[in-house]
Design a protein around this motif. Structure first.
Motif, short mmCIF file in Angstrom:
data_model
loop_
_atom_site.label_atom_id
_atom_site.label_comp_id
_atom_site.label_asym_id
_atom_site.label_seq_id
_atom_site.Cartn_x
_atom_site.Cartn_y
_atom_site.Cartn_z
N TRP A 77 0.83 -1.20 0.00
CA TRP A 77 0.00 0.00 0.00
C TRP A 77 0.87 1.25 0.00
CZ3 TRP A 77 -3.10 -2.24 4.71
CH2 TRP A 77 -3.88 -3.32 4.26
N PHE A 78 1.97 1.19 0.72
CA PHE A 78 2.91 2.31 0.75
C PHE A 78 3.45 2.60 -0.66
CE2 PHE A 78 7.15 4.10 1.03
CZ PHE A 78 7.03 5.10 1.98
N PHE A 79 3.81 1.54 -1.37
CA PHE A 79 4.33 1.71 -2.72
C PHE A 79 3.26 2.29 -3.63
CE2 PHE A 79 5.00 0.05 -7.04
CZ PHE A 79 6.26 0.56 -7.31
N ASN A 80 2.02 1.82 -3.51
CA ASN A 80 0.93 2.37 -4.32
C ASN A 80 0.74 3.86 -4.05
OD1 ASN A 80 0.47 -0.18 -5.38
ND2 ASN A 80 -1.18 -0.65 -3.96
N SER A 81 0.74 4.24 -2.78
CA SER A 81 0.59 5.66 -2.43
C SER A 81 1.75 6.48 -2.97
CB SER A 81 0.50 5.83 -0.91
OG SER A 81 -0.70 5.29 -0.40
N LEU A 82 2.95 5.92 -2.92
CA LEU A 82 4.13 6.64 -3.41
C LEU A 82 4.04 6.86 -4.92
CD1 LEU A 82 6.80 7.82 -2.36
CD2 LEU A 82 7.89 5.66 -2.99
N VAL A 83 3.63 5.83 -5.65
CA VAL A 83 3.49 5.96 -7.11
C VAL A 83 2.42 6.99 -7.45
CG1 VAL A 83 2.80 4.76 -9.22
CG2 VAL A 83 4.33 3.64 -7.59
N VAL A 84 1.27 6.91 -6.78
CA VAL A 84 0.16 7.82 -7.07
C VAL A 84 0.53 9.25 -6.71
CG1 VAL A 84 -2.21 8.42 -6.46
CG2 VAL A 84 -1.59 6.04 -6.85
N ALA A 85 1.11 9.45 -5.53
CA ALA A 85 1.45 10.81 -5.09
C ALA A 85 2.53 11.43 -5.97
CB ALA A 85 1.91 10.78 -3.63
N CYS A 86 3.57 10.68 -6.28
CA CYS A 86 4.64 11.21 -7.14
C CYS A 86 4.13 11.45 -8.56
CB CYS A 86 5.83 10.25 -7.15
SG CYS A 86 6.72 10.15 -5.59
N GLY A 87 3.30 10.52 -9.08
CA GLY A 87 2.75 10.70 -10.42
C GLY A 87 1.87 11.93 -10.52
N GLN A 88 1.00 12.12 -9.52
CA GLN A 88 0.14 13.30 -9.53
C GLN A 88 0.96 14.58 -9.39
OE1 GLN A 88 -3.21 13.39 -6.90
NE2 GLN A 88 -3.89 11.33 -7.45
N THR A 89 1.96 14.57 -8.53
CA THR A 89 2.78 15.77 -8.33
C THR A 89 3.50 16.15 -9.61
OG1 THR A 89 3.10 15.19 -5.99
CG2 THR A 89 4.62 16.79 -6.96
N LEU A 90 4.13 15.17 -10.26
CA LEU A 90 4.85 15.45 -11.50
C LEU A 90 3.90 15.93 -12.59
CD1 LEU A 90 7.48 15.38 -13.12
CD2 LEU A 90 6.99 12.98 -13.65
N GLY A 91 2.75 15.27 -12.75
CA GLY A 91 1.79 15.66 -13.77
C GLY A 91 1.22 17.05 -13.55
N ILE A 206 4.56 20.58 -3.17
CA ILE A 206 4.36 20.14 -1.78
C ILE A 206 2.89 19.91 -1.49
CG2 ILE A 206 4.56 20.84 0.63
CD1 ILE A 206 7.13 22.35 -0.23
N PHE A 207 2.07 20.89 -1.83
CA PHE A 207 0.63 20.76 -1.54
C PHE A 207 0.01 19.63 -2.36
CE2 PHE A 207 0.83 25.29 -0.05
CZ PHE A 207 0.47 25.01 1.26
N THR A 208 0.44 19.45 -3.60
CA THR A 208 -0.10 18.36 -4.42
C THR A 208 0.28 17.01 -3.84
OG1 THR A 208 0.06 19.76 -6.39
CG2 THR A 208 -0.17 17.40 -6.74
N PHE A 209 1.53 16.85 -3.42
CA PHE A 209 1.98 15.59 -2.84
C PHE A 209 1.21 15.27 -1.56
CE2 PHE A 209 4.60 12.98 -0.11
CZ PHE A 209 5.04 11.98 -0.96
N LEU A 210 1.07 16.26 -0.69
CA LEU A 210 0.35 16.02 0.57
C LEU A 210 -1.11 15.66 0.31
CD1 LEU A 210 1.79 18.87 2.83
CD2 LEU A 210 2.50 16.47 2.70
N TYR A 211 -1.74 16.35 -0.65
CA TYR A 211 -3.14 16.05 -0.98
C TYR A 211 -3.27 14.65 -1.54
CZ TYR A 211 -7.58 16.06 -3.46
OH TYR A 211 -8.83 15.71 -3.92
N ALA A 212 -2.38 14.28 -2.46
CA ALA A 212 -2.45 12.96 -3.09
C ALA A 212 -2.17 11.87 -2.07
CB ALA A 212 -1.46 12.88 -4.26
N TRP A 213 -1.23 12.09 -1.17
CA TRP A 213 -0.90 11.07 -0.18
C TRP A 213 -2.05 10.82 0.78
CZ3 TRP A 213 3.30 7.93 0.04
CH2 TRP A 213 3.47 7.18 1.20
N ASN A 214 -2.77 11.86 1.15
CA ASN A 214 -3.86 11.73 2.12
C ASN A 214 -5.22 11.52 1.46
OD1 ASN A 214 -2.20 12.17 4.44
ND2 ASN A 214 -2.20 14.36 4.01
#
Length: 283
Positions: A77-91, A206-214
């Motif tokens: 689950w941690f890996f899934n959250s990391l992929v989603v959060a990093c992907g959203q932040t970059l995009g 920063i704000f995008t990563f925090l939003y995507a992670w939570n």
């Protein structure tokens, strides 16, 4: 010749002392739930079955954290959250920077109208379009995939607005000087303008990563297979039957484990977060 007494007297500090005490009390009050979760995470599940008041009593243990390493899906689950959060932040950074540059520096038909339509996105809640989004992703078979979890949040109205305002604040003489040197629009954007917007990009990232992670709402709808759960959904699914399933201490350890990346991001980029909150990101 007489000299004046220049001894500094912190009168303003004395006058503001009640406010400092209030701020300290509120800070402790807000930290109490965090301390409670950490305390639960270092207690054995057997002790917590007798009552949560045992959190204030010895002994303490790290067995719950060891169990995460051996018998939990939390790392998946941690890996899934990391992929989603990093992907959203970059995009979001890529799309918002391109759109912000276009709205701020380029001339094209219906520019003002399109920008107003983008700003309308700030007023539309996610819940208002969730049914249509769910049906659309179901038709294309994108549920239970990283693309399905990342794609909906790439269109950030706040990101476009932030980058547009930042690009507008940059003097246009820079563009004109680059055009005189026969630089193309893309080279001006990539080599000159984009490096000048690093403070805004850091804030938005920063704000995008925090939003995507939570984020809980969309992963709850899109990810129905357990192997595609993000940490927020996975931990929530583990809380069935409260402490009877895997133990309250183990669930608390998972919650602490899930919050560590957010804490690390905040500690590393806290200067940018404070700048963003104080309104210093857009000058």
């Amino acid at each position: 010749m007489s000299t004046e007494n220049t001894t500094y007297r912190p009168e303003s500090l004395t006058a503001n002392r009640p406010l400092l005490w209030i701020a300290a009390f509120l800070s402790i009050l807000m930290m109490a739930p965090v301390a409670w979760i950490v305390g639960l995470s270092i207690k054995s599940n057997q002790d917590l079955m007798l009552g949560t008041e045992t959190v204030f009593q010895l002994p303490y243990t790290i067995a719950n954290y060891i169990n995460i390493l051996h018998s939990s899906q939390a790392f998946g689950w941690f890996f899934n959250s990391l992929v989603v959060a990093c992907g959203q932040t970059l995009g979001v950074l890529v799309l918002s920077s391109l759109a912000g540059y276009a709205f701020a520096r380029l001339e094209f038909p219906w520019r003002r109208t399109l920008f107003v339509i983008v700003l309308f996105g700030l007023a539309v809640p996610e819940q208002a379009v969730i049914i249509a989004r769910h049906q659309m992703f179901n038709w294309f078979g994108l549920h239970n995939s990283y693309i399905g979890l990342i794609l909906p949040n790439l269109s950030s109205a706040f990101g476009v607005f932030l980058m547009t305002q930042f690009f507008r604040a940059i003097p246009k003489e820079i563009d004109e000087a680059a055009l005189l040197d026969n630089a193309s629009q893309f080279r001006i954007f990539w080599k000159i303008m984009l490096p000048l917007t690093l403070p805004a990009q850091a804030t938005l990232g920063i704000f995008t990563f925090l939003y995507a992670w939570n984020d809980y709402w969309w992963p709850l709808i899109s990810a129905t297979r357990k192997e595609m759960f993000t940490l927020t959904i996975g931990i929530a699914s583990s809380q069935t039957n409260f402490a009877q399933s895997e133990g309250l201490g183990f669930l608390s350890a998972q919650a602490v484990f899930a919050s560590l990346p957010v804490l690390i991001v905040y500690l590393i980029f806290q200067r940018h977060i404070v700048t963003a909150v104080s309104g210093g990101a857009v000058k």
